[in-house]
Write a protein that holds these residues in place. Structure first.
Motif, PDB file in Angstrom:
ATOM      1  N   GLY A 192       1.239  -1.390   0.192  1.00 12.66           N
ATOM      2  CA  GLY A 192      -0.378  -0.023   0.013  1.00 12.66           C
ATOM      3  C   GLY A 192       0.574   1.394   0.109  1.00 12.66           C
ATOM      4  O   GLY A 192       0.364   2.344  -0.247  1.00 12.66           O
ATOM      5  N   MET A 193       2.164   1.533  -0.048  1.00 12.28           N
ATOM      6  CA  MET A 193       3.024   2.351   0.097  1.00 12.28           C
ATOM      7  C   MET A 193       3.140   3.294  -1.174  1.00 12.28           C
ATOM      8  O   MET A 193       2.729   4.324  -1.345  1.00 12.28           O
ATOM      9  CB  MET A 193       4.064   2.100   0.873  1.00 12.28           C
ATOM     10  CG  MET A 193       5.295   2.892   1.055  1.00 12.28           C
ATOM     11  SD  MET A 193       6.973   2.500   1.683  1.00 12.28           S
ATOM     12  CE  MET A 193       6.368   1.616   3.673  1.00 12.28           C
ATOM     13  N   ALA A 194       3.291   1.946  -2.389  1.00 13.22           N
ATOM     14  CA  ALA A 194       3.073   3.026  -3.765  1.00 13.22           C
ATOM     15  C   ALA A 194       2.138   3.476  -3.720  1.00 13.22           C
ATOM     16  O   ALA A 194       1.936   4.903  -4.176  1.00 13.22           O
ATOM     17  CB  ALA A 194       3.663   2.277  -4.546  1.00 13.22           C
ATOM     18  N   HIS A 195       0.807   3.391  -3.008  1.00 17.91           N
ATOM     19  CA  HIS A 195       0.193   4.724  -4.069  1.00 17.91           C
ATOM     20  C   HIS A 195      -0.401   5.679  -2.533  1.00 17.91           C
ATOM     21  O   HIS A 195      -0.688   6.428  -3.052  1.00 17.91           O
ATOM     22  CB  HIS A 195      -1.576   3.035  -2.859  1.00 17.91           C
ATOM     23  CG  HIS A 195      -2.975   3.959  -3.359  1.00 17.91           C
ATOM     24  ND1 HIS A 195      -3.347   4.222  -2.218  1.00 17.91           N
ATOM     25  CD2 HIS A 195      -3.476   5.010  -4.672  1.00 17.91           C
ATOM     26  CE1 HIS A 195      -4.382   5.052  -2.564  1.00 17.91           C
ATOM     27  NE2 HIS A 195      -4.749   4.967  -4.011  1.00 17.91           N
ATOM     28  N   LEU A 196       0.226   5.210  -1.557  1.00 15.00           N
ATOM     29  CA  LEU A 196       0.238   6.710  -0.129  1.00 15.00           C
ATOM     30  C   LEU A 196       0.773   7.802  -0.651  1.00 15.00           C
ATOM     31  O   LEU A 196       0.599   9.000  -0.837  1.00 15.00           O
ATOM     32  CB  LEU A 196       0.416   6.018   1.307  1.00 15.00           C
ATOM     33  CG  LEU A 196       1.013   6.594   1.959  1.00 15.00           C
ATOM     34  CD1 LEU A 196      -0.605   7.367   2.735  1.00 15.00           C
ATOM     35  CD2 LEU A 196       1.203   5.839   3.669  1.00 15.00           C
ATOM     36  N   LEU A 197       2.010   7.141  -1.071  1.00 16.75           N
ATOM     37  CA  LEU A 197       3.276   8.224  -1.911  1.00 16.75           C
ATOM     38  C   LEU A 197       2.712   8.834  -2.655  1.00 16.75           C
ATOM     39  O   LEU A 197       2.388   9.716  -3.128  1.00 16.75           O
ATOM     40  CB  LEU A 197       4.381   7.287  -2.185  1.00 16.75           C
ATOM     41  CG  LEU A 197       5.639   8.111  -2.727  1.00 16.75           C
ATOM     42  CD1 LEU A 197       5.886   8.822  -1.831  1.00 16.75           C
ATOM     43  CD2 LEU A 197       6.705   7.126  -3.421  1.00 16.75           C
ATOM     44  N   GLU A 198       2.063   8.190  -3.629  1.00 15.65           N
ATOM     45  CA  GLU A 198       0.898   8.892  -4.859  1.00 15.65           C
ATOM     46  C   GLU A 198       0.041  10.441  -3.841  1.00 15.65           C
ATOM     47  O   GLU A 198       0.618  11.347  -4.651  1.00 15.65           O
ATOM     48  CB  GLU A 198       0.792   8.242  -5.668  1.00 15.65           C
ATOM     49  CG  GLU A 198      -0.937   8.702  -6.217  1.00 15.65           C
ATOM     50  CD  GLU A 198      -1.926   8.419  -6.808  1.00 15.65           C
ATOM     51  OE1 GLU A 198      -3.000   8.379  -7.149  1.00 15.65           O
ATOM     52  OE2 GLU A 198      -1.720   7.033  -7.309  1.00 15.65           O
ATOM     53  N   HIS A 199      -0.947   9.900  -3.157  1.00 12.66           N
ATOM     54  CA  HIS A 199      -1.384  10.777  -2.258  1.00 12.66           C
ATOM     55  C   HIS A 199      -0.402  11.915  -1.778  1.00 12.66           C
ATOM     56  O   HIS A 199      -0.341  12.920  -2.407  1.00 12.66           O
ATOM     57  CB  HIS A 199      -1.913  10.356  -1.346  1.00 12.66           C
ATOM     58  CG  HIS A 199      -3.581   9.525  -1.911  1.00 12.66           C
ATOM     59  ND1 HIS A 199      -4.605   9.987  -1.269  1.00 12.66           N
ATOM     60  CD2 HIS A 199      -3.356   9.055  -3.133  1.00 12.66           C
ATOM     61  CE1 HIS A 199      -5.807   9.026  -2.394  1.00 12.66           C
ATOM     62  NE2 HIS A 199      -4.666   8.406  -3.223  1.00 12.66           N
ATOM     63  N   MET A 200       0.679  11.371  -1.042  1.00 21.34           N
ATOM     64  CA  MET A 200       1.439  12.431  -0.418  1.00 21.34           C
ATOM     65  C   MET A 200       2.110  13.054  -1.217  1.00 21.34           C
ATOM     66  O   MET A 200       2.807  14.244  -1.185  1.00 21.34           O
ATOM     67  CB  MET A 200       2.219  11.638   0.590  1.00 21.34           C
ATOM     68  CG  MET A 200       1.447  11.017   1.636  1.00 21.34           C
ATOM     69  SD  MET A 200       0.491  12.436   2.825  1.00 21.34           S
ATOM     70  CE  MET A 200       1.716  13.357   3.133  1.00 21.34           C
ATOM     71  N   LEU A 201       2.366  13.073  -2.535  1.00 21.99           N
ATOM     72  CA  LEU A 201       3.842  14.059  -3.217  1.00 21.99           C
ATOM     73  C   LEU A 201       2.809  15.430  -3.572  1.00 21.99           C
ATOM     74  O   LEU A 201       3.619  15.927  -3.927  1.00 21.99           O
ATOM     75  CB  LEU A 201       2.844  13.514  -5.080  1.00 21.99           C
ATOM     76  CG  LEU A 201       4.278  11.755  -5.348  1.00 21.99           C
ATOM     77  CD1 LEU A 201       3.917  11.699  -6.711  1.00 21.99           C
ATOM     78  CD2 LEU A 201       5.602  12.480  -4.813  1.00 21.99           C
ATOM     79  N   PHE A 202       0.956  15.550  -3.586  1.00 21.49           N
ATOM     80  CA  PHE A 202       0.731  16.452  -3.330  1.00 21.49           C
ATOM     81  C   PHE A 202       0.606  17.148  -1.662  1.00 21.49           C
ATOM     82  O   PHE A 202      -0.068  18.379  -1.674  1.00 21.49           O
ATOM     83  CB  PHE A 202      -0.413  16.447  -3.298  1.00 21.49           C
ATOM     84  CG  PHE A 202      -0.728  15.896  -4.943  1.00 21.49           C
ATOM     85  CD1 PHE A 202       0.707  16.184  -5.953  1.00 21.49           C
ATOM     86  CD2 PHE A 202      -1.492  14.662  -5.528  1.00 21.49           C
ATOM     87  CE1 PHE A 202       0.759  15.774  -7.835  1.00 21.49           C
ATOM     88  CE2 PHE A 202      -1.662  14.165  -6.939  1.00 21.49           C
ATOM     89  CZ  PHE A 202      -0.543  14.675  -7.835  1.00 21.49           C
ATOM     90  N   LYS A 203       0.825  16.780  -0.924  1.00 22.97           N
ATOM     91  CA  LYS A 203       0.624  17.440   0.459  1.00 22.97           C
ATOM     92  C   LYS A 203       1.581  18.182   1.409  1.00 22.97           C
ATOM     93  O   LYS A 203       1.935  18.328   2.472  1.00 22.97           O
ATOM     94  CB  LYS A 203       0.833  15.984   1.944  1.00 22.97           C
ATOM     95  CG  LYS A 203      -1.127  15.087   1.075  1.00 22.97           C
ATOM     96  CD  LYS A 203      -2.692  16.261   1.105  1.00 22.97           C
ATOM     97  CE  LYS A 203      -3.210  15.497   0.588  1.00 22.97           C
ATOM     98  NZ  LYS A 203      -4.784  16.080  -0.016  1.00 22.97           N
ATOM     99  N   GLY A 204       2.926  18.473   0.249  1.00 19.62           N
ATOM    100  CA  GLY A 204       3.201  19.817   0.692  1.00 19.62           C
ATOM    101  C   GLY A 204       4.979  19.375   0.364  1.00 19.62           C
ATOM    102  O   GLY A 204       5.780  18.428   0.185  1.00 19.62           O
ATOM    103  N   THR A 205       6.089  20.182  -0.304  1.00 21.24           N
ATOM    104  CA  THR A 205       6.483  20.353  -0.618  1.00 21.24           C
ATOM    105  C   THR A 205       8.355  20.962   0.130  1.00 21.24           C
ATOM    106  O   THR A 205       7.801  21.924   1.313  1.00 21.24           O
ATOM    107  CB  THR A 205       7.611  20.653  -2.100  1.00 21.24           C
ATOM    108  OG1 THR A 205       6.773  22.141  -2.095  1.00 21.24           O
ATOM    109  CG2 THR A 205       6.473  20.359  -2.683  1.00 21.24           C
TER     110      THR A 205
END
Length: 409
Positions: free
Chosen positions: A44-57
């Motif tokens: 489930g990490m690859a999908h969670l990572l995709e979501h988190m790409l837009f949550k702050g840089t």
């Protein structure tokens, strides 16, 4: 396929294609990493990572990321598959630089803040519940789990609550460090912009990023004996899936199976199974046949739904159709008709510049080249009726076919 391939000093490959008669630019970063690259503790990490790409840089908070393109009417999105993560954007060409800079920022400077991570887990839990309530989605996930037991390809891309709950920011950073290498990435730009400007802009924002080579090695899946499972569900309709293992991307028989899939259950209302089940008998609203080819594996599926009283009859009709294809050559006139229809669909698909971007990115990562449309059409036109029959005999027999049924409790 008319495109130009370049390699930046950090190893990142860039494919660019100048277009005309449009004002829209499309850019996508294709990463050859998906759920099949997860360790047993990372489901489930690859999908969670995709979501988190837009949550702050390191340069923007989540609100600024989401608004950067939307305020100019553009679109920023991403998706995860079994073997790919793709971050892509489309917008008016006047704002092209804005999109390139933002993609570089979210891909290489995301911070995965813990507060946002915990919030996003709840969103994913809701996504899991949504799929449990969607039998037409859930049956495909369950089928792949049975087709690829004890292999990452059989894991649900979303993971489960139990696997996702323990993840923290450092886990995501470790996953990125392991799989995001220059040898596993392809940046694709399809836009009404000069090649020189595209390359200059891309180099400005992507070349300074240090990219090591990704080291993940994939395990080729084995094949399982055919299965026949019936699952009681709370849904009103029955849902059925018939399918099995098929050819990988580089197999010479792949074009024949693509044509067969389109004949059986493609988008046309004159598809064989649509005629058999819907038009002649009214047993289903729709029936679909699909074929997914990976670099080392592949599988095909036939899906339908309908009144439970017609489920077994529908399944028998499908199997009869597959048996006829395996035992009898279709006529030259029929073959010509199916080729003409499939070729027309392929030509129409190339009218979409966003589709071209996805084709270029996936093909270059998986195969190292992109077939031109003429090459694809030539391969389709060279298929013989005996080749279709032979492929059908190999794949559509009981020794290869598996069944999964969802029936009301």
């Amino acid at each position: 396929m008319d495109y130009t391939l370049h390699t930046l000093s950090n190893g990142l490959q860039v494919a660019v294609k100048s277009t005309t008669n449009t004002r829209i630019a499309h850019i996508g970063l294709f990463i050859d990493a998906g759920s099949r690259d997860e360790l047993p503790t990372e489901v489930g990490m690859a999908h969670l990572l995709e979501h988190m790409l837009f949550k702050g840089t390191s340069h923007r908070n989540s609100h600024q990321v989401l608004n950067r393109l939307e305020v100019v009417g553009g679109d920023l999105n991403a998706f995860t598959t079994k073997d790919k993560t793709v971050i892509h954007a489309s917008l008016v060409k006047d704002h092209f630089t804005r999109a390139v800079e933002l993609l570089a920022d979210v891909a290489f400077h995301s911070t995965f803040p813990e507060k946002e991570l915990e919030k996003e887990k709840k969103v994913i839990y809701e996504e899991m519940e949504m799929y449990l309530d969607a039998p037409d989605e859930r049956i495909f996930d369950d089928f792949q789990e049975l087709l690829y037991p004890n292999h990452p390809l059989g894991n649900n891309i979303l993971g489960t609550r139990e696997t996702v709950e323990p993840f923290h920011s450092n886990n995501l950073h470790n996953f990125v460090d392991r799989v995001y290498g220059s040898n596993r990435m392809m940046l694709v730009v399809v836009a009404p912009i000069s090649e020189k400007r595209m390359l200059n802009t891309v180099s400005r924002y992507f070349e300074s990023v240090p990219l090591p080579n990704g080291k993940t090695e994939r395990i080729m899946p084995g094949k399982v004996a055919p299965f026949d499972r019936v699952v009681a569900t709370p849904f009103n309709q029955s849902h059925g899936l018939i399918g099995g293992h098929a050819y990988a991307l580089d197999d010479d028989k792949r074009p024949a199976l693509m044509l067969l899939s389109n004949m059986l259950g493609g988008p046309g209302l004159n598809a064989l199974l649509n005629l058999d089940l819907r038009e002649k008998r009214g047993y289903t609203y729709g029936v679909d046949c699909s074929y997914q080819a990976l670099t080392d594996s592949g599988f095909f599926t036939i899906y339908w739904s309908g009144d439970p009283k017609n489920h077994r009859k529908s399944r028998r009709i499908i199997l009869n159709r597959l048996d006829r294809l395996a035992s009898t050559r279709i006529s030259d006139a029929q073959l010509k008709k199916y080729k003409t229809q499939f070729n027309g669909q392929l030509v129409m698909a190339e009218e979409s510049n966003s589709s071209l971007m996805f084709v270029i990115g996936r093909s270059l990562l998986d195969l190292g080249y992109v077939d031109s449309l003429n090459d694809v059409l030539e391969k389709i036109n060279s298929i013989s009726s005996e080749e279709l029959r032979s492929v059908s005999e190999e794949l559509f027999t009981s020794s290869n076919l598996s069944h999964l049924s969802f029936v009301p409790e």
